[in-house]
Write a protein that holds these residues in place. Structure first.
Motif, PDB file in Angstrom:
ATOM      1  N   CYS A  40     -51.871  -4.876  82.333  1.00 10.25           N
ATOM      2  CA  CYS A  40     -51.911  -3.690  81.487  1.00 10.25           C
ATOM      3  C   CYS A  40     -50.552  -3.358  80.891  1.00 10.25           C
ATOM      4  O   CYS A  40     -50.396  -2.331  80.282  1.00 10.25           O
ATOM      5  N   GLN A  41     -49.552  -4.264  81.060  1.00  5.23           N
ATOM      6  CA  GLN A  41     -48.222  -3.899  80.628  1.00  5.23           C
ATOM      7  C   GLN A  41     -47.956  -4.236  79.161  1.00  5.23           C
ATOM      8  O   GLN A  41     -46.994  -3.763  78.574  1.00  5.23           O
ATOM      9  N   SER A  42     -48.791  -5.042  78.553  1.00  5.68           N
ATOM     10  CA  SER A  42     -48.503  -5.503  77.201  1.00  5.68           C
ATOM     11  C   SER A  42     -48.777  -4.434  76.162  1.00  5.68           C
ATOM     12  O   SER A  42     -49.791  -3.758  76.180  1.00  5.68           O
ATOM     13  N   GLY A  43     -47.859  -4.285  75.219  1.00  8.66           N
ATOM     14  CA  GLY A  43     -48.072  -3.407  74.083  1.00  8.66           C
ATOM     15  C   GLY A  43     -48.301  -4.213  72.823  1.00  8.66           C
ATOM     16  O   GLY A  43     -48.286  -3.689  71.719  1.00  8.66           O
ATOM     17  N   ASN A  44     -48.464  -5.505  72.975  1.00  8.37           N
ATOM     18  CA  ASN A  44     -48.654  -6.394  71.832  1.00  8.37           C
ATOM     19  C   ASN A  44     -50.087  -6.336  71.320  1.00  8.37           C
ATOM     20  O   ASN A  44     -50.965  -5.812  71.993  1.00  8.37           O
ATOM     21  N   PRO A  45     -50.342  -6.883  70.111  1.00 10.90           N
ATOM     22  CA  PRO A  45     -51.712  -6.934  69.598  1.00 10.90           C
ATOM     23  C   PRO A  45     -52.614  -7.704  70.542  1.00 10.90           C
ATOM     24  O   PRO A  45     -52.136  -8.471  71.383  1.00 10.90           O
ATOM     25  N   LYS A 372     -51.035  14.050  77.798  1.00 10.65           N
ATOM     26  CA  LYS A 372     -51.232  15.459  78.186  1.00 10.65           C
ATOM     27  C   LYS A 372     -52.181  15.567  79.377  1.00 10.65           C
ATOM     28  O   LYS A 372     -52.122  16.536  80.137  1.00 10.65           O
ATOM     29  N   ALA A 373     -53.045  14.578  79.539  1.00 10.97           N
ATOM     30  CA  ALA A 373     -53.978  14.566  80.671  1.00 10.97           C
ATOM     31  C   ALA A 373     -53.319  14.004  81.933  1.00 10.97           C
ATOM     32  O   ALA A 373     -53.990  13.828  82.950  1.00 10.97           O
ATOM     33  N   GLY A 374     -52.015  13.714  81.861  1.00  6.50           N
ATOM     34  CA  GLY A 374     -51.289  13.254  83.035  1.00  6.50           C
ATOM     35  C   GLY A 374     -51.338  11.761  83.267  1.00  6.50           C
ATOM     36  O   GLY A 374     -51.025  11.291  84.358  1.00  6.50           O
ATOM     37  N   LEU A 375     -51.716  10.990  82.241  1.00  5.65           N
ATOM     38  CA  LEU A 375     -51.801   9.533  82.382  1.00  5.65           C
ATOM     39  C   LEU A 375     -50.582   8.861  81.758  1.00  5.65           C
ATOM     40  O   LEU A 375     -50.012   9.377  80.796  1.00  5.65           O
ATOM     41  N   ASP A 376     -50.203   7.725  82.310  1.00 10.13           N
ATOM     42  CA  ASP A 376     -49.070   6.954  81.797  1.00 10.13           C
ATOM     43  C   ASP A 376     -49.562   5.904  80.809  1.00 10.13           C
ATOM     44  O   ASP A 376     -50.510   5.176  81.097  1.00 10.13           O
ATOM     45  N   GLU A 377     -48.902   5.817  79.668  1.00 10.08           N
ATOM     46  CA  GLU A 377     -49.293   4.846  78.653  1.00 10.08           C
ATOM     47  C   GLU A 377     -48.812   3.450  79.028  1.00 10.08           C
ATOM     48  O   GLU A 377     -47.630   3.234  79.267  1.00 10.08           O
ATOM     49  N   LYS A 378     -49.745   2.514  79.084  1.00  5.85           N
ATOM     50  CA  LYS A 378     -49.434   1.121  79.358  1.00  5.85           C
ATOM     51  C   LYS A 378     -49.625   0.251  78.123  1.00  5.85           C
ATOM     52  O   LYS A 378     -48.997  -0.796  77.991  1.00  5.85           O
ATOM     53  N   GLN A 379     -50.518   0.662  77.256  1.00  5.47           N
ATOM     54  CA  GLN A 379     -50.718  -0.027  75.985  1.00  5.47           C
ATOM     55  C   GLN A 379     -51.243   0.986  74.981  1.00  5.47           C
ATOM     56  O   GLN A 379     -52.053   1.852  75.315  1.00  5.47           O
TER      57      GLN A 379
END
Length: 423
Positions: A40-45, A372-379
């Motif tokens: 879940c770490q990739s921010g790529n297409p 805002k819902a307290g979740l961390d963005e992974k992608q």
């Protein structure tokens, strides 16, 4: 000289804490590079095969039906913006908007009554885009966590054992003194200990059983429709009997289609009718137990004013470390550009001819809502494609937003943040 008169960086207590923070950071980094976070770490297409067809020669545009990762020209984006301004110039009357909101389930029931399970194709691409749906080896993961914690404890103990700090001894003596209670207090404490021992002998209260209560890996699909995601997932989970899939939709007709399907297995799946906009409506399982929530082309059908509440509620269902997987319409997708004047409900929110609705997101909106819902963005990415009708020689831009958001591991995060702040 007292150690507290020393310069800050020379304080032995601080040195140990800094060293521990280094251990934590290295350990947490190793975990993040481990089996689960890698997914879940990739921010790529999106990865191949959905993201592997790149148009390098414009003359060959009509050789395939779809091209991936298309970059828009300034002119194309300006034309799309102008089209949206035109088709949203006239808004649907307020009384009509109220009807579409209050009777939303009726419109979707009618939709599934007409189309049944033949409108949407099975989403066999799900596992390629969202491998988090598959359970990981729990034994391996738990063993890694145990080894990590043992490593941290051992290093911390070794560091402290080498310290000859008078202050530490004083604090230890002070703790012993403060621990001595009066006779009355000792008896009271003894009574409470006996009570605790009796409760312990009786054993902890067993939670009420619920569908999937024996599972070790649990997934929820929100807005399951006729099961176009459910059955590809169930097919994959046949080899993972410890897994359980929940799926819900606020259309009773859609849920009936799922439950009547020949591939539906009640032993590993629970389909139920649910309105995610109703905060007071309970789920058939407790909060904080889900490993994965799938939210694919669902949030766009909900009124923008209610979206944040929906995401907040879903966040509570995840266990620490659980993932919410999102995919939906992006701003200026061809679907948005095709709406005629008079179908716009509010900015970037439209109603189709059958009464169902669609919103078109930006990457920034998605980020703000889930964080805002307290979740961390992974992608969080914009997936732009060029769809081609080779027979009619027509080109159409598709735009989707895809994101992966993780519920923090609160205890680990708080501990690591405290130690980081000391380094």
């Amino acid at each position: 000289m007292c150690q507290y008169d020393l310069p800050l960086k020379q304080c032995p207590v601080l040195k140990v804490l800094i060293r521990m923070s280094g251990i934590w950071r290295n350990s947490i980094f190793c975990l993040r590079r481990g089996k689960v976070p890698q997914r879940c770490q990739s921010g790529n297409p999106p990865v191949a095969p959905l993201g592997s067809r790149i148009l390098t020669d414009p003359a060959k545009v009509f050789e395939h039906n779809m091209w991936d990762h298309m970059q828009w020209s300034t002119e194309e984006e300006a034309a799309a913006r102008k089209k949206v301004e035109e088709n949203s110039a006239v808004r649907v009357l307020l009384e009509e908007q109220v009807k579409y909101e209050s009777e939303a389930s009726k419109y979707w029931d009618t939709f599934y009554k007409i189309h049944k399970n033949k409108f949407f194709k099975d989403r066999n691409w799900l596992l390629r885009e969202f491998p988090e749906i598959l359970p990981v080896d729990q034994n391996t993961e738990e063993k890694a966590k145990k080894n990590l914690w043992d490593h941290v404890k051992t290093n911390a103990a070794n560091s402290f054992s080498r310290m000859h700090c008078a202050t530490m001894l004083e604090e230890k003596n002070h703790f012993k003194k403060s621990s001595v209670l009066s006779d009355g207090q000792s008896k009271a404490g003894s009574n409470f200990s006996n009570l605790d021992s009796e409760e312990h002998r009786k054993g902890p209260l067993k939670p009420e059983p619920f569908p999937g209560s024996n599972a070790t890996f649990r997934i929820l699909e929100v807005g399951c429709g006729a099961g176009n995601s459910v059955f590809p997932i169930l097919d994959t989970l046949q080899n993972a009997p410890e897994s359980f899939l929940y799926c819900c939709d606020f259309s009773s007709g859609a849920v009936e289609l799922v439950k009547s399907h020949s591939a539906y297995r009640a032993a590993q799946c629970c389909a139920f009718v649910h309105d995610v906009c109703d905060d007071g409506l309970p789920y058939p399982f407790p909060d904080g137990i889900l490993d994965v929530i799938l939210l694919v082309f669902v949030l766009s059908s909900i009124h923008p004013d209610r979206m944040q509440g929906v995401v907040n509620r879903l966040s509570k269902l995840l266990k620490p470390g659980g993932m919410l997987l999102f995919r939906d319409y992006g701003r200026y997708d061809k679907t948005q550009l095709r709406f005629k004047m008079g179908h716009c409900l509010s900015e970037n929110f439209y109603v189709r001819g059958d009464g169902t609705r669609a919103y078109f997101f930006t990457k920034g909106e998605v980020h703000n809502m889930f964080c805002k819902a307290g979740l961390d963005e992974k992608q969080n990415l914009v997936d732009r494609r060029l769809q081609v009708n080779r027979k009619k020689q027509v080109k159409m831009h598709r735009v989707w937003v895809q994101g992966k958001f993780q519920k923090p591991l609160h205890l680990t995060q708080k501990s690591s943040n405290l130690l980081f702040s000391l380094s």
